[in-house]
Design a protein around this motif. Structure first.
Motif, PDB file in Angstrom:
ATOM      1  N   MET A  33      -9.933  -2.168  15.642  1.00 29.24           N
ATOM      2  CA  MET A  33     -10.789  -1.683  14.560  1.00 29.24           C
ATOM      3  C   MET A  33     -10.568  -0.200  14.289  1.00 29.24           C
ATOM      4  O   MET A  33     -10.509   0.225  13.132  1.00 29.24           O
ATOM      5  CB  MET A  33     -12.262  -1.961  14.872  1.00 29.24           C
ATOM      6  N   ILE A  34     -10.430   0.607  15.335  1.00 28.70           N
ATOM      7  CA  ILE A  34     -10.162   2.028  15.149  1.00 28.70           C
ATOM      8  C   ILE A  34      -8.813   2.217  14.464  1.00 28.70           C
ATOM      9  O   ILE A  34      -8.676   3.049  13.555  1.00 28.70           O
ATOM     10  CB  ILE A  34     -10.225   2.775  16.498  1.00 28.70           C
ATOM     11  N   GLY A  35      -7.817   1.439  14.852  1.00 31.18           N
ATOM     12  CA  GLY A  35      -6.502   1.511  14.206  1.00 31.18           C
ATOM     13  C   GLY A  35      -6.567   1.155  12.728  1.00 31.18           C
ATOM     14  O   GLY A  35      -5.957   1.813  11.891  1.00 31.18           O
ATOM     15  N   VAL A  36      -7.327   0.111  12.395  1.00 30.37           N
ATOM     16  CA  VAL A  36      -7.466  -0.297  10.997  1.00 30.37           C
ATOM     17  C   VAL A  36      -8.175   0.787  10.195  1.00 30.37           C
ATOM     18  O   VAL A  36      -7.767   1.117   9.067  1.00 30.37           O
ATOM     19  CB  VAL A  36      -8.213  -1.648  10.902  1.00 30.37           C
ATOM     20  N   PHE A  37      -9.224   1.380  10.739  1.00 25.85           N
ATOM     21  CA  PHE A  37      -9.935   2.449  10.042  1.00 25.85           C
ATOM     22  C   PHE A  37      -9.056   3.681   9.852  1.00 25.85           C
ATOM     23  O   PHE A  37      -9.079   4.313   8.793  1.00 25.85           O
ATOM     24  CB  PHE A  37     -11.216   2.834  10.776  1.00 25.85           C
ATOM     25  N   ILE A  38      -8.265   4.028  10.847  1.00 30.39           N
ATOM     26  CA  ILE A  38      -7.376   5.184  10.719  1.00 30.39           C
ATOM     27  C   ILE A  38      -6.318   4.932   9.656  1.00 30.39           C
ATOM     28  O   ILE A  38      -6.059   5.803   8.810  1.00 30.39           O
ATOM     29  CB  ILE A  38      -6.736   5.530  12.081  1.00 30.39           C
ATOM     30  N   VAL A  39      -5.705   3.751   9.665  1.00 33.22           N
ATOM     31  CA  VAL A  39      -4.693   3.431   8.662  1.00 33.22           C
ATOM     32  C   VAL A  39      -5.316   3.414   7.266  1.00 33.22           C
ATOM     33  O   VAL A  39      -4.740   3.943   6.309  1.00 33.22           O
ATOM     34  CB  VAL A  39      -4.010   2.091   8.990  1.00 33.22           C
ATOM     35  N   GLY A  40      -6.497   2.840   7.139  1.00 40.85           N
ATOM     36  CA  GLY A  40      -7.188   2.842   5.846  1.00 40.85           C
ATOM     37  C   GLY A  40      -7.512   4.241   5.366  1.00 40.85           C
ATOM     38  O   GLY A  40      -7.358   4.556   4.182  1.00 40.85           O
ATOM     39  N   GLY A  41      -7.947   5.099   6.276  1.00 37.83           N
ATOM     40  CA  GLY A  41      -8.239   6.487   5.919  1.00 37.83           C
ATOM     41  C   GLY A  41      -7.003   7.247   5.480  1.00 37.83           C
ATOM     42  O   GLY A  41      -7.044   8.023   4.518  1.00 37.83           O
ATOM     43  N   VAL A  42      -5.904   7.008   6.153  1.00 43.73           N
ATOM     44  CA  VAL A  42      -4.651   7.681   5.776  1.00 43.73           C
ATOM     45  C   VAL A  42      -4.215   7.240   4.381  1.00 43.73           C
ATOM     46  O   VAL A  42      -3.828   8.073   3.556  1.00 43.73           O
ATOM     47  CB  VAL A  42      -3.550   7.400   6.828  1.00 43.73           C
ATOM     48  N   PHE A  43      -4.295   5.942   4.104  1.00 41.48           N
ATOM     49  CA  PHE A  43      -3.927   5.473   2.773  1.00 41.48           C
ATOM     50  C   PHE A  43      -4.875   6.029   1.708  1.00 41.48           C
ATOM     51  O   PHE A  43      -4.449   6.333   0.594  1.00 41.48           O
ATOM     52  CB  PHE A  43      -3.906   3.947   2.715  1.00 41.48           C
ATOM     53  N   LYS A  44      -6.136   6.172   2.030  1.00 40.37           N
ATOM     54  CA  LYS A  44      -7.094   6.721   1.075  1.00 40.37           C
ATOM     55  C   LYS A  44      -6.768   8.184   0.767  1.00 40.37           C
ATOM     56  O   LYS A  44      -6.810   8.605  -0.385  1.00 40.37           O
ATOM     57  CB  LYS A  44      -8.504   6.601   1.648  1.00 40.37           C
TER      58      LYS A  44
END
Length: 59
Positions: A33-44
């Motif tokens: 979940m932390i990995g998914v949130f970090i990747v989503g934040g980077v794309f944002k």
């Protein structure tokens, strides 16, 4: 698709083998979940930078 998922799990440091009990599941899910949130934040952030560059170009 399986190769891409394996690369993602390899990058965030999670094994591809699923956990066998609850004690292994909780840290596994937290890491995913932390990995998914970090990747989503980077794309944002990248999307916001690209959007601002295109907006600046229109002026």
């Amino acid at each position: 698709m399986v190769v891409q998922v394996a690369r993602f799990f390899d990058i965030i440091g999670v094994d591809m083998t699923p956990p066998s009990n609850m004690q292994e599941l909780i840290p596994y899910m937290m890491t995913v979940m932390i990995g998914v949130f970090i990747v989503g934040g980077v794309f944002k952030v990248i999307g916001a930078i690209a959007s601002s560059l295109f907006e600046m170009r229109r002026m």
